[in-house]
Design a protein around this motif. Structure first.
Motif, short mmCIF file in Angstrom:
data_model
loop_
_atom_site.label_atom_id
_atom_site.label_comp_id
_atom_site.label_asym_id
_atom_site.label_seq_id
_atom_site.Cartn_x
_atom_site.Cartn_y
_atom_site.Cartn_z
N UNK A 78 0.82 -1.20 0.00
CA UNK A 78 0.00 0.00 0.00
C UNK A 78 0.86 1.26 0.00
N UNK A 79 2.00 1.24 0.68
CA UNK A 79 2.87 2.42 0.69
C UNK A 79 3.37 2.75 -0.71
N UNK A 80 3.70 1.73 -1.48
CA UNK A 80 4.11 1.95 -2.87
C UNK A 80 2.96 2.52 -3.68
N UNK A 81 1.75 2.06 -3.40
CA UNK A 81 0.57 2.58 -4.09
C UNK A 81 0.36 4.05 -3.75
N UNK A 82 0.58 4.40 -2.48
CA UNK A 82 0.47 5.81 -2.09
C UNK A 82 1.50 6.67 -2.83
N UNK A 83 2.73 6.17 -2.94
CA UNK A 83 3.78 6.90 -3.64
C UNK A 83 3.41 7.11 -5.10
N UNK A 84 2.84 6.07 -5.72
CA UNK A 84 2.43 6.19 -7.12
C UNK A 84 1.30 7.21 -7.27
N UNK A 85 0.37 7.19 -6.32
CA UNK A 85 -0.80 8.07 -6.40
C UNK A 85 -0.41 9.54 -6.35
N UNK A 86 0.64 9.87 -5.61
CA UNK A 86 1.08 11.27 -5.49
C UNK A 86 1.37 11.86 -6.87
N UNK A 92 -9.02 2.67 -14.43
CA UNK A 92 -7.66 2.47 -14.94
C UNK A 92 -6.63 2.93 -13.91
N UNK A 93 -6.93 4.02 -13.21
CA UNK A 93 -6.04 4.45 -12.12
C UNK A 93 -5.93 3.35 -11.08
N UNK A 94 -7.07 2.76 -10.69
CA UNK A 94 -7.04 1.69 -9.70
C UNK A 94 -6.29 0.48 -10.23
N UNK A 95 -6.53 0.10 -11.47
CA UNK A 95 -5.81 -1.03 -12.05
C UNK A 95 -4.31 -0.81 -12.06
N UNK A 96 -3.89 0.42 -12.32
CA UNK A 96 -2.46 0.75 -12.32
C UNK A 96 -1.90 0.72 -10.91
N UNK A 97 -2.64 1.26 -9.94
CA UNK A 97 -2.18 1.25 -8.55
C UNK A 97 -2.09 -0.18 -8.01
#
Length: 268
Positions: free
Chosen positions: A146-154, A207-212
């Motif tokens: 999840x932390x990597x997902x947060x970093x990507x979302x930024x 698509x954002x969710x699929x990428x995250x």
């Protein structure tokens, strides 16, 4: 419902509804198919004995749900808006629930007056699908970083061209949108991703969710997001997450129209 809603000066009704999208071919009217817009129009037309055209805050795709879809329609006559909700609850099918209604001036438009929208996508991470959530969540078993997902979302926040994160056949030529917030809400075996923005393109949140998720599974690096955005190439982003995990969570209007139509802290 916020207390600051503008006093009425006309016969325009704003109605907020929730619906289970599983039984609908999306919100927008389509010939021969069951849609939310057509269901509302047919019910209101029968109830009021006059043709009613409903305008929505936006379209949800087939299978996508809504906690707070906003519509407006104009009435030549009819019961008070507040009473109309109770009448509609008796007449609409069980998978469409009117939450509240008010009378607004004719300057209000369910779509064009929107300031922000929030979508929520629910992931279920248990070993087996959950019987009571499978219609409303994407089953993604296993550990997600999840932390990597947060970093990507930024990297997605701010104003960008989201060509890489929308359907290739999206009709809008202008694919620039602003994202204000992407939050991750964790609970046992569940991960909800809330995305708030000025507006969204077709399949954009999915698509954002699929990428995250791809980042969370270690199949994509968080710092690759800027390059994916810059490429404007749908093939570089992750898969399109299935529709049944997505829900239109809230819609926000200017202060004179009450702000967010559902209390953000409400447990629905």
């Amino acid at each position: 419902m916020a207390d600051s809603i503008r006093e009425s000066r006309g016969n325009r009704i704003r109605l907020v509804v929730a619906y289970d999208g599983a039984g609908f071919h999306g919100f927008a009217r389509q010939d021969g198919l069951r849609t939310v817009q057509a269901t509302l129009e047919e019910t209101l037309t029968r109830m009021l004995s006059t043709p009613i055209e409903v305008h929505g805050s936006g379209r949800t795709d087939k299978g996508v749900h809504a906690r707070a879809q906003v519509v407006h329609f104009d009435l030549p006559y009819g019961p008070p808006a507040e009473r109309m909700v109770y009448v509609l609850r008796r007449r609409l099918p069980a998978d469409v629930i009117p939450l509240w209604a008010d009378q607004v001036d004719t300057g209000f438009h369910a779509r064009f007056s929107v300031v922000r929208k929030t979508y929520r996508y629910l992931l279920y991470r248990g070993a087996a699908p959950n019987l009571f959530l499978y219609r409303f969540s994407w089953h993604v078993p296993g550990v997600l970083a999840v932390e990597a997902m947060r970093e990507a979302a930024v990297h997605l926040l701010g104003r960008h061209d989201f060509t890489s994160f929308c359907a290739s056949a999206t009709p809008q030529e202008d694919k620039v949108r602003s994202l204000y917030r992407i939050d991750f809400v964790e609970s046992p075996n569940r991960l909800a991703i809330e995305v708030e923005g000025s507006g969204f393109l077709q399949y954009m949140v999915r698509i954002i969710v699929g990428t995250l998720v791809k980042v969370g599974q270690g199949r994509e690096a968080a710092d690759r997001i800027p390059a994916i955005l810059a490429a404007r190439d749908r093939r570089l982003a992750g898969e399109t997450a299935p529709p049944h995990g997505l829900c239109l969570w809230n819609v926000e209007y200017p202060p004179e129209y009450g702000g967010k139509v559902v209390d953000p802290e409400a447990d629905l």
